[in-house]
Design a protein around this motif. Structure first.
Motif, PDB file in Angstrom:
ATOM      1  N   ASN A   1       6.109  24.228  -7.210  1.00 58.27           N
ATOM      2  CA  ASN A   1       4.659  24.065  -7.039  1.00 58.27           C
ATOM      3  C   ASN A   1       4.000  23.548  -8.312  1.00 58.27           C
ATOM      4  N   ARG A   2       4.458  24.055  -9.467  1.00 59.65           N
ATOM      5  CA  ARG A   2       3.891  23.590 -10.729  1.00 59.65           C
ATOM      6  C   ARG A   2       4.219  22.117 -10.952  1.00 59.65           C
ATOM      7  N   TYR A   3       5.473  21.746 -10.662  1.00 61.91           N
ATOM      8  CA  TYR A   3       5.885  20.342 -10.824  1.00 61.91           C
ATOM      9  C   TYR A   3       5.074  19.437  -9.895  1.00 61.91           C
ATOM     10  N   SER A   4       4.850  19.904  -8.655  1.00 60.13           N
ATOM     11  CA  SER A   4       4.080  19.119  -7.693  1.00 60.13           C
ATOM     12  C   SER A   4       2.662  18.883  -8.185  1.00 60.13           C
ATOM     13  N   LEU A   5       2.022  19.943  -8.700  1.00 63.50           N
ATOM     14  CA  LEU A   5       0.657  19.807  -9.193  1.00 63.50           C
ATOM     15  C   LEU A   5       0.586  18.858 -10.389  1.00 63.50           C
ATOM     16  N   ASN A   6       1.554  18.976 -11.291  1.00 63.23           N
ATOM     17  CA  ASN A   6       1.565  18.111 -12.481  1.00 63.23           C
ATOM     18  C   ASN A   6       1.817  16.658 -12.107  1.00 63.23           C
ATOM     19  N   ALA A   7       2.765  16.449 -11.166  1.00 66.53           N
ATOM     20  CA  ALA A   7       3.109  15.073 -10.769  1.00 66.53           C
ATOM     21  C   ALA A   7       1.937  14.399 -10.084  1.00 66.53           C
TER      22      ALA A   7
ATOM     23  N   LYS B   1       0.808  -1.219   0.000  1.00 67.51           N
ATOM     24  CA  LYS B   1       0.000   0.000   0.000  1.00 67.51           C
ATOM     25  C   LYS B   1       0.845   1.274   0.000  1.00 67.51           C
ATOM     26  N   VAL B   2       2.164   1.118   0.183  1.00 66.37           N
ATOM     27  CA  VAL B   2       3.033   2.297   0.198  1.00 66.37           C
ATOM     28  C   VAL B   2       3.005   2.947  -1.182  1.00 66.37           C
ATOM     29  N   GLY B   3       2.751   4.225  -1.205  1.00 67.04           N
ATOM     30  CA  GLY B   3       2.647   4.921  -2.483  1.00 67.04           C
ATOM     31  C   GLY B   3       4.001   5.222  -3.091  1.00 67.04           C
ATOM     32  N   GLY B   4       3.951   5.752  -4.308  1.00 68.74           N
ATOM     33  CA  GLY B   4       5.175   6.104  -5.020  1.00 68.74           C
ATOM     34  C   GLY B   4       5.967   7.166  -4.301  1.00 68.74           C
ATOM     35  N   THR B   5       5.259   8.074  -3.612  1.00 68.09           N
ATOM     36  CA  THR B   5       5.947   9.163  -2.901  1.00 68.09           C
ATOM     37  C   THR B   5       6.914   8.613  -1.861  1.00 68.09           C
ATOM     38  N   SER B   6       6.414   7.730  -0.990  1.00 65.55           N
ATOM     39  CA  SER B   6       7.265   7.179   0.070  1.00 65.55           C
ATOM     40  C   SER B   6       8.387   6.328  -0.508  1.00 65.55           C
ATOM     41  N   SER B   7       8.091   5.558  -1.541  1.00 69.87           N
ATOM     42  CA  SER B   7       9.106   4.690  -2.150  1.00 69.87           C
ATOM     43  C   SER B   7      10.234   5.514  -2.749  1.00 69.87           C
ATOM     44  N   ILE B   8       9.872   6.543  -3.521  1.00 68.45           N
ATOM     45  CA  ILE B   8      10.899   7.398  -4.149  1.00 68.45           C
ATOM     46  C   ILE B   8      11.707   8.119  -3.085  1.00 68.45           C
ATOM     47  N   THR B   9      11.023   8.607  -2.044  1.00 70.68           N
ATOM     48  CA  THR B   9      11.715   9.305  -0.951  1.00 70.68           C
ATOM     49  C   THR B   9      12.739   8.395  -0.283  1.00 70.68           C
ATOM     50  N   ALA B  10      12.304   7.181   0.088  1.00 67.42           N
ATOM     51  CA  ALA B  10      13.189   6.251   0.795  1.00 67.42           C
ATOM     52  C   ALA B  10      14.357   5.819  -0.079  1.00 67.42           C
TER      53      ALA B  10
ATOM     54  N   GLY C   1      14.035  13.530  -2.487  1.00 65.11           N
ATOM     55  CA  GLY C   1      13.214  12.407  -2.938  1.00 65.11           C
ATOM     56  C   GLY C   1      11.733  12.743  -2.902  1.00 65.11           C
ATOM     57  N   ALA C   2      11.295  13.416  -1.826  1.00 69.80           N
ATOM     58  CA  ALA C   2       9.885  13.804  -1.727  1.00 69.80           C
ATOM     59  C   ALA C   2       9.513  14.816  -2.810  1.00 69.80           C
ATOM     60  N   LEU C   3      10.436  15.756  -3.098  1.00 67.42           N
ATOM     61  CA  LEU C   3      10.186  16.725  -4.169  1.00 67.42           C
ATOM     62  C   LEU C   3      10.083  16.032  -5.526  1.00 67.42           C
ATOM     63  N   LEU C   4      10.986  15.071  -5.769  1.00 66.54           N
ATOM     64  CA  LEU C   4      10.962  14.340  -7.039  1.00 66.54           C
ATOM     65  C   LEU C   4       9.661  13.564  -7.214  1.00 66.54           C
ATOM     66  N   SER C   5       9.097  13.098  -6.091  1.00 70.57           N
ATOM     67  CA  SER C   5       7.853  12.320  -6.163  1.00 70.57           C
ATOM     68  C   SER C   5       6.628  13.205  -6.344  1.00 70.57           C
ATOM     69  N   GLY C   6       6.838  14.534  -6.292  1.00 73.33           N
ATOM     70  CA  GLY C   6       5.725  15.439  -6.558  1.00 73.33           C
ATOM     71  C   GLY C   6       5.116  16.087  -5.341  1.00 73.33           C
ATOM     72  N   GLN C   7       5.797  16.037  -4.187  1.00 71.37           N
ATOM     73  CA  GLN C   7       5.263  16.667  -2.983  1.00 71.37           C
ATOM     74  C   GLN C   7       5.610  18.160  -2.960  1.00 71.37           C
ATOM     75  N   PRO C   8       4.769  18.987  -2.341  1.00 73.82           N
ATOM     76  CA  PRO C   8       5.088  20.417  -2.208  1.00 73.82           C
ATOM     77  C   PRO C   8       6.337  20.621  -1.355  1.00 73.82           C
TER      78      PRO C   8
END
Length: 745
Positions: free
Chosen positions: A411-417, A95-104, A327-334
Motif C-alpha cells: 500500500n505504501r509503494y502504491s501511494l508513493n508510485a 493514451k494508455v498509461g504507464g500502469t497498463s503498459s508495465i502490466t502488459a 506488473g500491475a503492482l510494479l506500476s503502483g496499483q493497490p
C-alpha cells in the motif's frame, strides 16, 4: 459445345468450394444458436463446429477440399485483423498509461520466457517452444469484453487497466509476428536480424500511419456527400486489401497490413460507420476462420498430448494471472486492483490462433502445437468468467492471509508510485527533440528512397534530368529538412534549461545533431543524382537557399502539420462537438410542450406526476410567461399555459405525447434557441472527478441526463453515481455555464 464443356469444368471446380462453404456456415449457424442459448462464447461454438465439420469426425458430413477452406481462413484473418484495427486506434495507444503498459509488458515477457522453457522441458524443438511462448503471451480481447459485459463490471477501476493492457498486447502481437517470421526464415535467433526487422517495422509503420492519416481522411471528407453505404463498404475493403498488398510486397504478413489500415481508418470521422458496415463481412469470414481452426483439432492428438494440454493450461492461468498482477503492482496499483487485473487476463484467444497459424504456414512448427493451443484456449475461455467473478473475493482473502507487513508495504509503494506523476523539464525537451528527429528523419528518408527507386531510373539518360529530379525532390523534402534541423521546439522549456549552465552543453549538442542530420540528408540526396564534386557545390547552394527562405519553409511545414493534426483529431473533435449534442447515443433530443388550460396536470408537483420514473423523460426547464425555471426541482408545480422542455428518445417523446394528450395538453413544438441547452461534456476537470452526479448538479446547476463510460451507456443515471475521468456526460443547464464547463473539459 466448347462453352458447355467450359461451364461443366467450372461447375466441377466450383461445386466443392460452394458445398464446403455451405457446410461450414451451416455448422457454424447451428453452433451459434446452441451456444447463444447456453450463454457461452460464440468462438467456442465455432471451434466445436469446425471439429464436427472436419475430417477427424466421421459422424457428420466433412469438407472435401481443405485448400479452399485455408484460403477462406486466410481471408478471415485479414478481415478479423482489419476489424481489430478499427477498434484499436493509435490514439488509444498514446493514451494508455504507464500502469497498463508495465502490466502488459511484464506479462508478455514472463509468458514468452516461461512458455519457451516449458516447451524445452517437455522435449519440444526450439521453434515449437518459441511459438508456444508467443501464443501464451497474448490475452483474448473478445473473451474478456464478453465476460465483462456478462458480469456487469465495466465501471470498476481495474477494467480500465485491463483494456489498456489489451491495447498494448495488440501492438506487441503485431511486432511479435514480424519477429517470429524473421526467426523462422533465418532458422536462428540473430540479434542483428531481429534489430533489422524491428527497425524496418517501425519505419514502415510510421510511414504508413503518417501517410494514411494525411491522405485517407481527406479523401473520405471530400467525397462524403457522394458516399452511400455500399460505396463506403467497397472503398473500405479496397483500402484494406491495398494495404495488405503493400505489406506483403515489403515482406510483412498480410494480416499486419489489414491491422494498420484498420487503425488508420479508426482515426477518421467515418470510423464508426465503417466499423458497422464491415461487421457482417468480419462476422462471415471470422466464423470461417474459427471454424477452420476447429477443423484442425485431432482427437487422437489431444489424447496423445493430454498431459501437455493440462500443463500448458495451468501455466497459462496461473502464469498470466501472476505476471499480470505483478506488473500491475510494479506500476503502483493497490493489491486488490492488481489481483483483479491479473485474473482477468488469464486466457488466450484469437491472436494466439493467428500466431499458431503463422507457424504452420511457415512450416516451422510441429503438427501437434496448433490443436494444443486451440484446446488450451477453449478451456481458458470457460475459466475466464469465473476468474473475473472471484477475483475480488480472492484479493480480499489475500489481504487477510498475507503478512500485515507485506500488505502495508504494498500500500505504501502504491501511494508513493501514484504520487510520482511529474515529468521534468529536461524530459519534456528530450522527448520533444526525439519525436521531432525520428518523425522527420523517417519522412525524409522515405521520400529520398522513393525518388531514387522511381525517379532516378527515369532521368538517367537525359541531359538535365538529374538536375530536375534532384530539384523536385529537394523542394518536396524542404519543409521537413527545415523542421529537422532548424525548427524551434519546446521553446519555453528550452529557455528555462538554458538559464542553468549544466544543460547548455546538452542543448547545443542536440542542436548540432539536428543540423548535421539535415546536412547529411541533403548530401545523400545530391549524391544519388550527381558526382561527389557537383553534389558538394549543390550542397552549399542548398544550405544558402534554406537560410534565405526560412519563413516560407516554416509556413509550408506548419500547413502540412496542421492538415495532419486536423485529420488526426477530427474524429475526437466530432465526438465532443457540442453543436451535435442532440445526437446522443440513445437518440435523445429536446421537445417543447404547452400545458393546456384544462389539463389535469395543472397544479401538481413533478414529484406527484413521477414523469421521469414512469416514462424516462427529463424536464430541462419550465417557461412561465417571461420567467424561465431551469432544471426544476421535484417540488415545482405545473400551471396552465406553462411551456415545458423535455428530453428523451423518439420512443419516449411519443409515449409522453400520448400521456399529455390524455390529460388535454397542447402538442409538441420545435425547440427554440434557449438559455437552457443540452451539452455533451467529457469529465476531465479534477473539480468533478470522483464527485457524485448529485454534487455535480449542486456545483453547476446542471442536470445529467446520460453518461457513457467504457462504452457502456446509461440513461437517467442515479444521483449517487460517482463520475470518473474520461466519462462522457450529457448535461442540461444554463447556456453560459455550460459553455464555461466546455472550456474546462
Amino acid at each position: 459445345m466448347i462453352a458447355l464443356n467450359a461451364a461443366a469444368e467450372t461447375s466441377h471446380h466450383l461445386e466443392p468450394l460452394i458445398s464446403d462453404l455451405g457446410l461450414i456456415l451451416m455448422t457454424a449457424g447451428i453452433a451459434v444458436l446452441l451456444f447463444k442459448k447456453m450463454k457461452q462464447p460464440l468462438v467456442l461454438g465455432y471451434l466445436i463446429a469446425g471439429f464436427l465439420a472436419g475430417n477427424h469426425f466421421d459422424f457428420f458430413p466433412s469438407v472435401t477440399d481443405m485448400k479452399s477452406v485455408e484460403v477462406w481462413a486466410e481471408i478471415g484473418v485479414i478481415f478479423l485483423l482489419f476489424s481489430l484495427g478499427l477498434e484499436f486506434s493509435f490514439k488509444k495507444l498514446m493514451k494508455v498509461g504507464g500502469t497498463s503498459s508495465i502490466t502488459a509488458i511484464t506479462q508478455i515477457l514472463f509468458m514468452v520466457v516461461i512458455g519457451y522453457f516449458i516447451g524445452q522441458w517437455m522435449g519440444w524443438g526450439k521453434m515449437d517452444s518459441i511459438f508456444l511462448g508467443a501464443t501464451l503471451s497474448i490475452s483474448s480481447t473478445t473473451i474478456i469484453i464478453r465476460a465483462f459485459d456478462e458480469l456487469g463490471v465495466k465501471g470498476k477501476k481495474f477494467v480500465g487497466i485491463v483494456f489498456g493492457a489489451l491495447i498494448v498486447e495488440d501492438i506487441v502481437a503485431i511486432l511479435m509476428m514480424v519477429l517470429l517470421a524473421t526467426v523462422a526464415v533465418s532458422d536462428q535467433v540473430s540479434g542483428a536480424a531481429l534489430l533489422q526487422s524491428v527497425l524496418k517495422l517501425v519505419f514502415f509503420l510510421i510511414i504508413w500511419f503518417l501517410g494514411g492519416i494525411f491522405i485517407i481522411p481527406t479523401i473520405l471528407k471530400k467525397a462524403k456527400h457522394l458516399l452511400t453505404d455500399e460505396m463506403l463498404l467497397i472503398i473500405s475493403l479496397a483500402l484494406c486489401l491495398m494495404m495488405v498488398m503493400f505489406a506483403a510486397n515489403v515482406g510483412f504478413s498480410p494480416a499486419l497490413g489489414a491491422f494498420i489500415m484498420g487503425s488508420i481508418i479508426a482515426e477518421t470521422t467515418q470510423a464508426e460507420k465503417i466499423e458497422h458496415l464491415i461487421q457482417p463481412v468480419k462476422d462471415l469470414f471470422g466464423a470461417v476462420f474459427f471454424v477452420s481452426v476447429g477443423m484442425l483439432i485431432n482427437p487422437e492428438t489431444l489424447v496423445t498430448y493430454a498431459l501437455p494440454v493440462a500443463i500448458i493450461t495451468l501455466v497459462t492461468i496461473f502464469g498470466k494471472a501472476f505476471s499480470s498482477a505483478t506488473g500491475a503492482l510494479l506500476s503502483g496499483q493497490p493489491l486488490r486492483q492488481s489481483v483483479q487485473t491479473g485474473m482477468s487476463l488469464a486466457q488466450i484467444g484469437e491472436f494466439s490462433f493467428i500466431i499458431a497459424t503463422l507457424g504452420m504456414s511457415l512450416k516451422v512448427t510441429s503438427d501437434f502445437l496448433y490443436p494444443i493451443i486451440v484446446a488450451v484456449s477453449a478451456i481458458t475461455t470457460f475459466t475466464t468468467p469465473f476468474l473475473i467473478k472471484y477475483s475480488d473475493p480472492f484479493s480480499q482473502y489475500l489481504e487477510e492471509k498475507l503478512p500485515k507487513k507485506w500488505v502495508k508495504n504494498i500500500n505504501r509503494y502504491s501511494l508513493n508510485a501514484q504520487a510520482i506523476k511529474s515529468v521534468s523539464t529536461w524530459q519534456k525537451v528530450l522527448n520533444t527533440y526525439i519525436i521531432q528527429i525520428v518523425l522527420n528523419t523517417i519522412i525524409i528518408a522515405a521520400i529520398i528512397l522513393l525518388s531514387s527507386k522511381f525517379v532516378a531510373p527515369l532521368v538517367a539518360d537525359t541531359r538535365f534530368g538529374n538536375t530536375l529530379a534532384a530539384l523536385i525532390t529537394l523542394v518536396i523534402i524542404a519543409p521537413f529538412l527545415w523542421a529537422l534541423s532548424l525548427r524551434r521546439v519546446a521553446v519555453e522549456e528550452v529557455e528555462l534549461l538554458w538559464e542553468e549552465r549544466k544543460y547548455r552543453g546538452a542543448l547545443l549538442m542536440m542542436i548540432l545533431i539536428r543540423m548535421s542530420l539535415g546536412l547529411f540528408f541533403i548530401g545523400f540526396l545530391l549524391n544519388i543524382f550527381f558526382s561527389p564534386l557537383v553534389a558538394f557545390v549543390a550542397l552549399i547552394i542548398a544550405i544558402v537557399a534554406y537560410q534565405i527562405f526560412p519563413k516560407k519553409l516554416n509556413e509550408q511545414y506548419h500547413k502540412i502539420e496542421n492538415h495532419f493534426l486536423k485529420n488526426f483529431n477530427d474524429r475526437e473533435n466530432k465526438k465532443i462537438d457540442r453543436r451535435y449534442a442532440n445526437l446522443m447515443p440513445w437518440d435523445g433530443h429536446m421537445s417543447i410542450f404547452e400545458i393546456g388550460k384544462e389539463s389535469n396536470l395543472a397544479g401538481k408537483t413533478l414529484q406527484e406526476l413521477r414523469i421521469r420514473e414512469q416514462l424516462g423523460i427529463n424536464i430541462a426547464y419550465i417557461r412561465r410567461g417571461e420567467v424561465t425555471i431551469p432544471i426544476p426541482t421535484k417540488t415545482e408545480r405545473l400551471f396552465p399555459g406553462d411551456e415545458i422542455c423535455v428530453i428523451g428518445t423518439d420512443a419516449q417523446v411519443t409515449e409522453f405525447t400520448k400521456y399529455l394528450n390524455q390529460n388535454e395538453t397542447e402538442t409538441a413544438k420545435s425547440v427554440e434557441e434557449s438559455q437552457i441547452v443540452l451539452r455533451q461534456l467529457e469529465v476531465a476537470d479534477e473539480e468533478f472527478i470522483q464527485k457524485s452526479i448529485g454534487q455535480f448538479r449542486t456545483k453547476t446547476n446542471g442536470m445529467v441526463v446520460g453518461i457513457e463510460r467504457n462504452g457502456n451507456r446509461i440513461l437517467n443515471p442515479e444521483s449517487h453515481l460517482v463520475l470518473e475521468q474520461n466519462d462522457i456526460i450529457w448535461v442540461v443547464g444554463d447556456k453560459k455555464r455550460m459553455n464555461e464547463l466546455m472550456k474546462k473539459a
